[in-house]
Enzyme design. Structure first.
Site, PDB file in Angstrom:
ATOM      1  N   VAL A 290     -14.603  13.142  -1.108  1.00  0.00           N
ATOM      2  CA  VAL A 290     -15.890  12.802  -0.499  1.00  0.00           C
ATOM      3  C   VAL A 290     -15.658  11.570   0.361  1.00  0.00           C
ATOM      4  CG1 VAL A 290     -18.290  12.147  -0.884  1.00  0.00           C
ATOM      5  CG2 VAL A 290     -17.144  13.680  -2.494  1.00  0.00           C
ATOM      6  N   ASN A 471       7.864  13.777   8.752  1.00  0.00           N
ATOM      7  CA  ASN A 471       9.106  14.523   8.999  1.00  0.00           C
ATOM      8  C   ASN A 471       9.642  14.305  10.412  1.00  0.00           C
ATOM      9  OD1 ASN A 471       8.934  15.488   6.358  1.00  0.00           O
ATOM     10  ND2 ASN A 471       7.636  17.188   6.961  1.00  0.00           N
ATOM     11  N   GLY A 522      -9.055   5.636   0.704  1.00  0.00           N
ATOM     12  CA  GLY A 522     -10.083   4.706   0.248  1.00  0.00           C
ATOM     13  C   GLY A 522      -9.755   3.252   0.473  1.00  0.00           C
TER      14      GLY A 522
END
Length: 549
Positions: A290, A471, A522
């Site tokens: 979320v 990568n 976050g």
């Protein structure tokens, strides 16, 4: 007499040598100019004056080493050394973030195999950097990103071909051994077809059930490929340092062919507030992340403060419901990990948290949901498991999302609402919701290596894609890809991989490339917060220079 003649000859040679390089002329200019200025540090100013006539720095050494990323997994660091004014000088380094294609609910043996493969890949990458790439990139101008990436691309292509040749030889050898071990074909009898028993009717295949497209195989990752991405980014950082400009401006100059933009726009942050574990004891599986998106009229500083206020209130609500810290754990994404029993329960709690601090979802803050639908598919049933024991077909998923956005219009973005293989349903959901929210492909997008050549993002009508610097991706690849997406009117989101590092370069790349959103995780964990701090610093710098749009 002979010694005196030799000294005279040396003086003539020295005078001719210095005149040829215009040293006396420039020395006179410098002394005349600095006499008028009378600087406090005369020799420092002389050094500055003559430095503009020195040779441009060139790469003299690359150093690769194994480090750990933000989740304790091995990754690669590349350092760049240049010859600057006849001295070897360390210019910069970059640490690659790592990305795992292993799902949350993978078996222990799968995880163990992945860890071994990752270790081997980093070991190979270190070897490539310290041996081949160190030699190939030596004496290269660090500001020549195009040439550097061309060398890296060709080296990687050769490694891919080498691996294919090894695999071909191994396959031929296995076939030869199998042929020697098998009995002569003349002695082999074909297996008899079992007869249908009397009275037993053959099973009918239902014409109503349309089989789902099988999962496409994951893009093979060549061991050592981290070396290519790390070397390319390190050279870009070195070029920015040598040019005395920040990396975000240097990237913008590369993208716009050295034309300096008058104004720059910061990408909107998609800040992950909650990580919903799909293998938790709670029922909801539809939601992986979320995320909250501040409104565009707020500065980044104001937006981050508002997100932190919501985060504190969510934590307070969870604690008051009986979930005490440290029961609430912090995810590797830098946010709280928590489970819910329904989507409504989750979204209503988000609304409550915002209302409690005087904010309204849909006006003062918006939501984005990462569904990670590829992790939901039950291939035996041919349906997505959105709640424990509740399954929906791809068509039913589209109807469910339409209802969700109608009921909760403050959700302005859905990431990977369907698997990439469900192209027909992607088309349906884009028709139904394309004008109401962003429909973004992350796992569902075409692999970066194919996107460059095919210029097809797989989900033609989606709003945009999440690009990750992992990568063998090179800086010039991102520049080219964002140009393709801009031309196709798709938005670009730069995203952090699962195994983030302390390197902040992704933020500069996002600003320089003109990404619409930045998906960093976050506001916990140092390696993720460092990137938000870098974004805040760029906002402050652009505002001070009058260049923030």
């Amino acid at each position: 007499m002979e010694a005196g003649g030799r000294r005279l000859q040396l003086r003539r040679e020295a005078a001719e040598y210095y005149r040829g390089l215009r040293v006396p002329e420039r020395m006179e200019e410098a002394l005349n100019e600095l006499f008028l200025q009378r600087p406090e540090d005369l020799y420092g100013e002389l050094a500055n004056y003559f430095s503009k006539f020195s040779k441009a720095p060139v790469i003299c050494k690359l150093v690769g080493r194994k480090l750990l990323d933000g989740v304790g997994q091995p990754t690669l660091e590349v350092e760049i050394y240049c010859t600057v004014k006849n001295y070897e000088k360390r210019i910069c380094s970059t640490i690659m973030a790592t990305h795992s294609q292993i799902p949350e609910n993978a078996l222990p043996e799968t995880i163990e195999a992945d860890e071994k493969e990752r270790n081997d890949s980093v070991h190979t990458a270190v070897k490539w950097v310290n041996e081949s790439l160190n030699t190939m990139l030596r004496h290269l101008d660090p500001t020549d990103q195009c040439q550097a990436d061309k060398i890296l691309g060709e080296y990687f292509a050769n490694k891919v071909e080498e691996k294919k040749e090894i695999e071909r030889q191994e396959k031929e050898k296995e076939e030869e051994e199998a042929a020697k071990a098998s009995p002569a074909s003349s002695l082999c009898r074909p297996a008899s077809t079992p007869k249908q028993k009397k009275g037993v009717k053959p099973a009918k295949v239902s014409a109503e059930v349309t089989p789902i497209p099988p999962a496409e195989p994951a893009e093979p990752v060549l061991g050592g490929s981290l070396a290519i991405g790390a070397a390319s980014l390190a050279i870009a950082k070195a070029g920015a340092t040598i040019s005395h400009v920040p990396l975000y401006l240097y990237t913008a100059l590369l993208k716009h062919h050295q034309e300096s933009p008058k104004e720059m726009t910061l990408p909107l942050p998609m800040v992950t507030l909650l990580n919903c574990e799909k293998n938790s004891p709670t029922k909801l599986k539809l939601v992986k992340e979320v995320m909250v998106i501040p409104p565009v009229e707020l500065s980044l500083k104001q937006g981050i403060k508002r997100v932190l206020d919501i985060q504190k209130e969510i934590t307070r609500l969870l604690e008051s419901s009986g979930k005490k810290l440290p029961t609430l754990k912090i995810s590797h994404l830098g946010c709280l990990t928590i489970g819910y029993n329904s989507l409504e329960q989750l979204l209503l709690q988000m609304q409550t948290a915002c209302n409690n601090i005087g904010l309204e979802l849909g006006t003062d803050m918006y939501l984005a949901i990462n569904c990670a639908a590829h992790e939901l598919m039950d291939y035996e049933k041919g349906k997505y498991e959105i709640l424990t024991g509740t399954f929906k077909s791809p068509d039913e998923m589209v109807a469910m999302y339409v209802e969700m956005i109608d009921n909760f219009p403050f959700i302005i973005a859905l990431i990977d609402p369907l698997r990439k293989e469900d192209r027909e349903q992607w088309s349906s959901i884009c028709c139904a919701l394309g004008s109401k929210c962003y429909l973004i492909a992350e796992d569902a997008a075409t692999q970066i290596s194919k996107l460059k050549t095919e210029q097809n993002i797989n989900i033609a009508r989606c709003s945009g894609v999440v690009l990750k610097y992992i990568n063998q991706t090179k800086v010039s690849d991102l520049i080219e890809l964002t140009g393709i997406l801009d031309g196709q009117r798709h938005i670009t989101i730069l995203g952090s991989p699962d195994g983030e590092s302390s390197d902040e370069s992704l933020v500069d790349l996002a600003v320089g490339l003109g990404a619409r959103f930045l998906k960093l995780g976050g506001l916990c964990r140092g390696e993720r917060v460092a990137k938000y701090n870098r974004l805040l610093a760029i906002e402050e710098e652009l505002a001070a220079n009058g260049a923030l749009r």
